[in-house]
Scaffold this motif. Sequence first.
Motif, PDB file in Angstrom:
ATOM      1  N   CYS A  54      -6.273  -0.123  -6.105  1.00  0.00           N
ATOM      2  CA  CYS A  54      -6.789  -0.955  -4.839  1.00  0.00           C
ATOM      3  C   CYS A  54      -8.131  -0.274  -4.748  1.00  0.00           C
ATOM      4  O   CYS A  54      -8.102   0.227  -4.219  1.00  0.00           O
ATOM      5  CB  CYS A  54      -5.726  -1.033  -3.891  1.00  0.00           C
ATOM      6  SG  CYS A  54      -6.611  -1.701  -2.172  1.00  0.00           S
ATOM      7  N   CYS A  57      -8.211   1.224  -0.823  1.00  0.00           N
ATOM      8  CA  CYS A  57      -7.813   2.517  -0.551  1.00  0.00           C
ATOM      9  C   CYS A  57      -7.930   3.233  -1.786  1.00  0.00           C
ATOM     10  O   CYS A  57      -7.288   4.431  -2.168  1.00  0.00           O
ATOM     11  CB  CYS A  57      -6.391   2.656   0.102  1.00  0.00           C
ATOM     12  SG  CYS A  57      -4.693   2.189  -1.037  1.00  0.00           S
ATOM     13  N   CYS A  67      -3.053  -3.150  -2.564  1.00  0.00           N
ATOM     14  CA  CYS A  67      -2.230  -2.787  -1.898  1.00  0.00           C
ATOM     15  C   CYS A  67      -1.763  -3.776   0.215  1.00  0.00           C
ATOM     16  O   CYS A  67      -1.880  -4.166   1.045  1.00  0.00           O
ATOM     17  CB  CYS A  67      -1.542  -1.369  -1.879  1.00  0.00           C
ATOM     18  SG  CYS A  67      -2.860  -0.507  -0.606  1.00  0.00           S
ATOM     19  N   CYS A  70      -3.515  -3.052   2.979  1.00  0.00           N
ATOM     20  CA  CYS A  70      -5.017  -3.104   2.650  1.00  0.00           C
ATOM     21  C   CYS A  70      -5.567  -4.433   2.195  1.00  0.00           C
ATOM     22  O   CYS A  70      -6.659  -5.158   3.414  1.00  0.00           O
ATOM     23  CB  CYS A  70      -5.839  -2.319   1.747  1.00  0.00           C
ATOM     24  SG  CYS A  70      -5.512  -0.838   1.569  1.00  0.00           S
TER      25      CYS A  70
END
Length: 269
Positions: A54, A57, A67, A70
Amino acid sequence: MIVNKDFITRNASRTWAFFLDLIFPIECLGCGREGRWLCEDCFKKINLKPKQYCLHCKKANDFGQFCLPCQVIYSLDGVWIAALYDELLISQAIKKLKYYFLSGLADDLSRLMILSVDKLLEQGRISKFGLRSGVDWSNFKRAAGLPLAVLNFYDNLVVPVPLSRKRLRWRGFNQAELLARRVAEKYGLELNSGNLIRVKHKKAQAKLNEIHRLENIKNCFVWRGGNLNKKNIILVDDVVTTGATLNECAKILKANGAGEVFGLVVAKG
Ligand SMILES: [Zn+2]
Ligand SMILES: [Zn+2]
Protein backbone atom coordinates in the motif's frame (compact mmCIF):
# COMPACT_ATOMS: atom_id res chain seq x y z
CA MET A 1 9.82 32.50 -45.57
CA ILE A 2 7.59 31.95 -42.56
CA VAL A 3 8.86 29.23 -40.29
CA ASN A 4 6.62 27.85 -37.59
CA LYS A 5 8.12 28.18 -34.11
CA ASP A 6 6.96 24.67 -33.12
CA PHE A 7 8.72 23.27 -36.16
CA ILE A 8 12.02 24.82 -35.13
CA THR A 9 11.72 23.64 -31.51
CA ARG A 10 10.78 20.12 -32.57
CA ASN A 11 13.58 19.82 -35.04
CA ALA A 12 16.07 21.44 -32.71
CA SER A 13 15.29 18.78 -30.11
CA ARG A 14 15.74 16.02 -32.74
CA THR A 15 19.09 17.46 -33.79
CA TRP A 16 20.02 17.72 -30.15
CA ALA A 17 19.08 14.05 -29.61
CA PHE A 18 21.27 13.14 -32.58
CA PHE A 19 24.28 14.93 -31.09
CA LEU A 20 23.64 13.38 -27.70
CA ASP A 21 23.90 9.97 -29.37
CA LEU A 22 27.32 10.98 -30.64
CA ILE A 23 28.44 12.31 -27.28
CA PHE A 24 27.06 9.35 -25.38
CA PRO A 25 27.80 6.21 -27.41
CA ILE A 26 25.50 3.36 -26.44
CA GLU A 27 27.19 1.49 -23.64
CA CYS A 28 25.89 -0.40 -20.64
CA LEU A 29 25.23 1.83 -17.62
CA GLY A 30 26.34 -1.03 -15.39
CA CYS A 31 29.57 -2.35 -16.90
CA GLY A 32 30.38 -0.07 -19.84
CA ARG A 33 30.11 -2.82 -22.46
CA GLU A 34 29.15 -1.32 -25.82
CA GLY A 35 25.92 -1.92 -27.72
CA ARG A 36 23.12 -1.64 -25.15
CA TRP A 37 22.13 0.67 -22.31
CA LEU A 38 21.67 -2.30 -20.01
CA CYS A 39 23.45 -5.45 -21.10
CA GLU A 40 21.83 -8.80 -20.41
CA ASP A 41 24.16 -9.56 -17.48
CA CYS A 42 23.51 -6.25 -15.73
CA PHE A 43 19.77 -6.43 -16.49
CA LYS A 44 19.59 -9.80 -14.74
CA LYS A 45 21.21 -8.30 -11.63
CA ILE A 46 18.37 -5.81 -11.14
CA ASN A 47 16.00 -6.97 -8.43
CA LEU A 48 12.30 -6.65 -9.02
CA LYS A 49 10.40 -5.28 -6.05
CA PRO A 50 9.88 -8.49 -4.06
CA LYS A 51 6.44 -7.57 -2.72
CA GLN A 52 3.96 -4.85 -3.64
CA TYR A 53 2.55 -2.64 -0.89
CA CYS A 54 0.00 0.00 0.00
CA LEU A 55 1.75 3.18 -1.18
CA HIS A 56 0.37 5.15 1.77
CA CYS A 57 1.19 3.03 4.86
CA LYS A 58 3.71 0.68 3.16
CA LYS A 59 2.00 -2.46 4.47
CA ALA A 60 2.93 -5.32 2.11
CA ASN A 61 0.25 -7.00 -0.02
CA ASP A 62 -0.04 -9.00 -3.24
CA PHE A 63 -1.49 -6.50 -5.69
CA GLY A 64 -0.29 -3.04 -4.62
CA GLN A 65 -3.80 -1.91 -3.68
CA PHE A 66 -4.36 0.73 -1.00
CA CYS A 67 -5.50 -0.98 2.18
CA LEU A 68 -8.98 -0.20 3.51
CA PRO A 69 -8.13 2.67 5.90
CA CYS A 70 -5.81 4.33 3.35
CA GLN A 71 -8.15 3.85 0.36
CA VAL A 72 -10.56 6.59 1.44
CA ILE A 73 -8.12 9.41 0.73
CA TYR A 74 -7.23 8.26 -2.80
CA SER A 75 -8.99 8.14 -6.15
CA LEU A 76 -6.27 5.76 -7.32
CA ASP A 77 -6.82 2.08 -6.40
CA GLY A 78 -3.18 1.14 -6.08
CA VAL A 79 0.27 1.18 -7.65
CA TRP A 80 2.39 -1.57 -9.20
CA ILE A 81 6.07 -0.84 -8.72
CA ALA A 82 8.49 -2.87 -10.84
CA ALA A 83 11.89 -2.37 -9.22
CA LEU A 84 13.60 -0.71 -6.30
CA TYR A 85 14.82 2.83 -6.98
CA ASP A 86 17.76 2.47 -4.62
CA GLU A 87 19.29 0.11 -7.16
CA LEU A 88 21.86 2.46 -8.67
CA LEU A 89 21.26 1.15 -12.20
CA ILE A 90 17.55 1.92 -12.01
CA SER A 91 17.91 5.48 -10.79
CA GLN A 92 20.61 6.13 -13.39
CA ALA A 93 18.57 4.61 -16.20
CA ILE A 94 15.48 6.65 -15.30
CA LYS A 95 17.47 9.88 -15.11
CA LYS A 96 19.15 9.19 -18.46
CA LEU A 97 15.82 8.39 -20.10
CA LYS A 98 14.32 11.61 -18.82
CA TYR A 99 17.04 14.23 -18.77
CA TYR A 100 19.46 12.99 -21.42
CA PHE A 101 16.71 12.05 -23.88
CA LEU A 102 17.98 8.49 -24.22
CA SER A 103 14.71 7.07 -25.45
CA GLY A 104 16.38 3.70 -26.19
CA LEU A 105 16.32 3.03 -22.46
CA ALA A 106 12.55 2.70 -22.59
CA ASP A 107 13.03 -0.82 -24.00
CA ASP A 108 14.94 -2.02 -20.96
CA LEU A 109 12.82 -0.19 -18.39
CA SER A 110 9.57 -1.42 -19.92
CA ARG A 111 10.98 -4.96 -19.81
CA LEU A 112 11.23 -4.60 -16.04
CA MET A 113 7.63 -3.40 -15.90
CA ILE A 114 6.55 -6.40 -17.95
CA LEU A 115 8.41 -8.85 -15.70
CA SER A 116 6.74 -7.39 -12.65
CA VAL A 117 3.27 -7.48 -14.27
CA ASP A 118 3.90 -11.13 -15.20
CA LYS A 119 4.57 -11.77 -11.53
CA LEU A 120 1.28 -10.08 -10.53
CA LEU A 121 -0.63 -12.11 -13.08
CA GLU A 122 0.99 -15.29 -11.89
CA GLN A 123 -0.12 -14.51 -8.31
CA GLY A 124 -3.61 -13.71 -9.52
CA ARG A 125 -3.94 -16.80 -11.67
CA ILE A 126 -7.03 -18.85 -10.95
CA SER A 127 -6.24 -22.46 -11.64
CA LYS A 128 -8.51 -23.56 -14.47
CA PHE A 129 -7.65 -27.14 -13.64
CA GLY A 130 -8.86 -26.58 -10.07
CA LEU A 131 -12.21 -25.24 -11.27
CA ARG A 132 -12.73 -27.96 -13.81
CA SER A 133 -12.07 -30.80 -11.45
CA GLY A 134 -14.75 -29.72 -9.01
CA VAL A 135 -15.72 -26.55 -7.25
CA ASP A 136 -12.69 -25.31 -5.38
CA TRP A 137 -14.00 -22.61 -3.07
CA SER A 138 -10.53 -21.34 -2.25
CA ASN A 139 -10.24 -20.24 -5.89
CA PHE A 140 -13.46 -18.27 -5.65
CA LYS A 141 -12.32 -16.71 -2.44
CA ARG A 142 -9.07 -15.68 -4.05
CA ALA A 143 -10.94 -14.24 -7.02
CA ALA A 144 -13.07 -12.16 -4.66
CA GLY A 145 -9.98 -10.52 -3.19
CA LEU A 146 -8.44 -9.74 -6.57
CA PRO A 147 -8.58 -6.24 -8.03
CA LEU A 148 -10.61 -6.29 -11.27
CA ALA A 149 -7.62 -4.78 -13.05
CA VAL A 150 -5.77 -8.04 -12.29
CA LEU A 151 -8.70 -10.45 -12.66
CA ASN A 152 -9.72 -8.98 -16.03
CA PHE A 153 -6.24 -7.87 -16.93
CA TYR A 154 -6.64 -8.12 -20.69
CA ASP A 155 -9.59 -5.68 -20.67
CA ASN A 156 -7.49 -2.87 -19.19
CA LEU A 157 -6.92 0.36 -21.05
CA VAL A 158 -3.34 1.68 -20.87
CA VAL A 159 -2.93 5.45 -20.40
CA PRO A 160 0.42 7.23 -19.96
CA VAL A 161 0.70 10.18 -17.56
CA PRO A 162 0.93 13.10 -20.01
CA LEU A 163 3.47 15.89 -20.20
CA SER A 164 2.41 19.45 -20.87
CA ARG A 165 2.69 20.49 -24.52
CA LYS A 166 5.48 22.85 -23.63
CA ARG A 167 7.54 20.16 -21.93
CA LEU A 168 6.79 17.64 -24.68
CA ARG A 169 8.09 20.08 -27.29
CA TRP A 170 11.22 20.64 -25.30
CA ARG A 171 11.95 16.96 -24.61
CA GLY A 172 10.70 15.64 -27.94
CA PHE A 173 9.01 12.60 -26.35
CA ASN A 174 7.03 11.63 -23.29
CA GLN A 175 8.99 8.96 -21.43
CA ALA A 176 5.78 7.64 -19.83
CA GLU A 177 4.26 7.17 -23.28
CA LEU A 178 7.28 5.21 -24.54
CA LEU A 179 6.92 2.85 -21.56
CA ALA A 180 3.12 2.61 -21.87
CA ARG A 181 3.34 1.78 -25.58
CA ARG A 182 5.69 -1.13 -24.99
CA VAL A 183 3.62 -2.54 -22.12
CA ALA A 184 0.39 -2.27 -24.16
CA GLU A 185 2.02 -3.97 -27.16
CA LYS A 186 3.36 -6.81 -25.07
CA TYR A 187 -0.06 -7.76 -23.65
CA GLY A 188 -2.17 -6.67 -26.62
CA LEU A 189 -3.93 -4.01 -24.53
CA GLU A 190 -5.60 -0.93 -25.91
CA LEU A 191 -3.51 2.25 -25.51
CA ASN A 192 -4.91 5.75 -25.24
CA SER A 193 -2.23 8.40 -25.20
CA GLY A 194 -4.10 11.33 -26.67
CA ASN A 195 -7.09 12.08 -24.46
CA LEU A 196 -5.63 12.64 -21.01
CA ILE A 197 -4.10 16.11 -21.28
CA ARG A 198 -1.93 18.08 -18.89
CA VAL A 199 -3.30 21.58 -19.12
CA LYS A 200 -0.79 23.49 -17.13
CA HIS A 201 2.66 22.87 -15.94
CA LYS A 202 3.48 24.57 -12.70
CA LYS A 203 6.73 23.94 -10.86
CA ALA A 204 8.56 20.66 -11.39
CA GLN A 205 7.14 18.23 -8.79
CA ALA A 206 10.62 16.94 -7.92
CA LYS A 207 11.51 20.21 -6.20
CA LEU A 208 8.48 20.31 -3.89
CA ASN A 209 7.62 18.71 -0.57
CA GLU A 210 4.58 16.49 -0.10
CA ILE A 211 2.00 19.18 0.73
CA HIS A 212 3.15 21.49 -2.02
CA ARG A 213 3.10 18.61 -4.50
CA LEU A 214 -0.59 18.05 -3.82
CA GLU A 215 -1.40 21.73 -4.33
CA ASN A 216 0.84 22.03 -7.37
CA ILE A 217 -0.74 19.15 -9.27
CA LYS A 218 -4.42 19.99 -8.61
CA ASN A 219 -6.53 20.62 -11.70
CA CYS A 220 -3.59 19.98 -14.01
CA PHE A 221 -5.33 17.28 -16.07
CA VAL A 222 -8.40 17.00 -18.26
CA TRP A 223 -9.90 14.06 -20.13
CA ARG A 224 -10.87 14.95 -23.69
CA GLY A 225 -12.27 11.54 -24.61
CA GLY A 226 -15.72 10.01 -24.24
CA ASN A 227 -17.16 8.27 -21.20
CA LEU A 228 -14.91 5.45 -20.04
CA ASN A 229 -17.84 3.14 -19.20
CA LYS A 230 -16.32 1.43 -16.15
CA LYS A 231 -13.18 0.52 -18.08
CA ASN A 232 -10.29 -0.34 -15.75
CA ILE A 233 -7.14 1.61 -16.40
CA ILE A 234 -3.40 1.09 -16.06
CA LEU A 235 -1.83 4.49 -15.68
CA VAL A 236 1.84 4.39 -16.68
CA ASP A 237 4.62 6.68 -15.44
CA ASP A 238 8.36 6.32 -14.94
CA VAL A 239 8.47 6.96 -11.20
CA VAL A 240 6.01 7.38 -8.35
CA THR A 241 6.92 9.48 -5.34
CA THR A 242 3.93 10.43 -3.19
CA GLY A 243 1.40 9.31 -5.78
CA ALA A 244 -0.01 12.85 -6.10
CA THR A 245 0.28 12.93 -9.91
CA LEU A 246 -1.15 9.43 -10.44
CA ASN A 247 -3.94 10.20 -7.99
CA GLU A 248 -4.88 13.43 -9.72
CA CYS A 249 -5.03 11.60 -13.08
CA ALA A 250 -7.13 8.84 -11.48
CA LYS A 251 -9.55 11.46 -10.13
CA ILE A 252 -10.11 12.87 -13.61
CA LEU A 253 -10.41 9.41 -15.20
CA LYS A 254 -12.97 8.32 -12.60
CA ALA A 255 -14.93 11.54 -13.02
CA ASN A 256 -15.19 10.41 -16.64
CA GLY A 257 -16.48 6.94 -15.87
CA ALA A 258 -13.33 4.85 -15.30
CA GLY A 259 -13.60 1.73 -13.10
CA GLU A 260 -10.42 0.82 -11.21
CA VAL A 261 -7.27 2.84 -11.87
CA PHE A 262 -3.90 1.29 -11.02
CA GLY A 263 -0.55 3.02 -11.52
CA LEU A 264 2.31 1.10 -13.13
CA VAL A 265 5.78 2.57 -12.64
CA VAL A 266 9.39 1.48 -12.97
CA ALA A 267 10.28 2.50 -9.43
CA LYS A 268 9.34 4.45 -6.33
CA GLY A 269 11.50 7.59 -6.08
ZN1 LIG B 1 26.44 -4.42 -18.31
ZN1 LIG C 1 -2.36 1.44 3.75
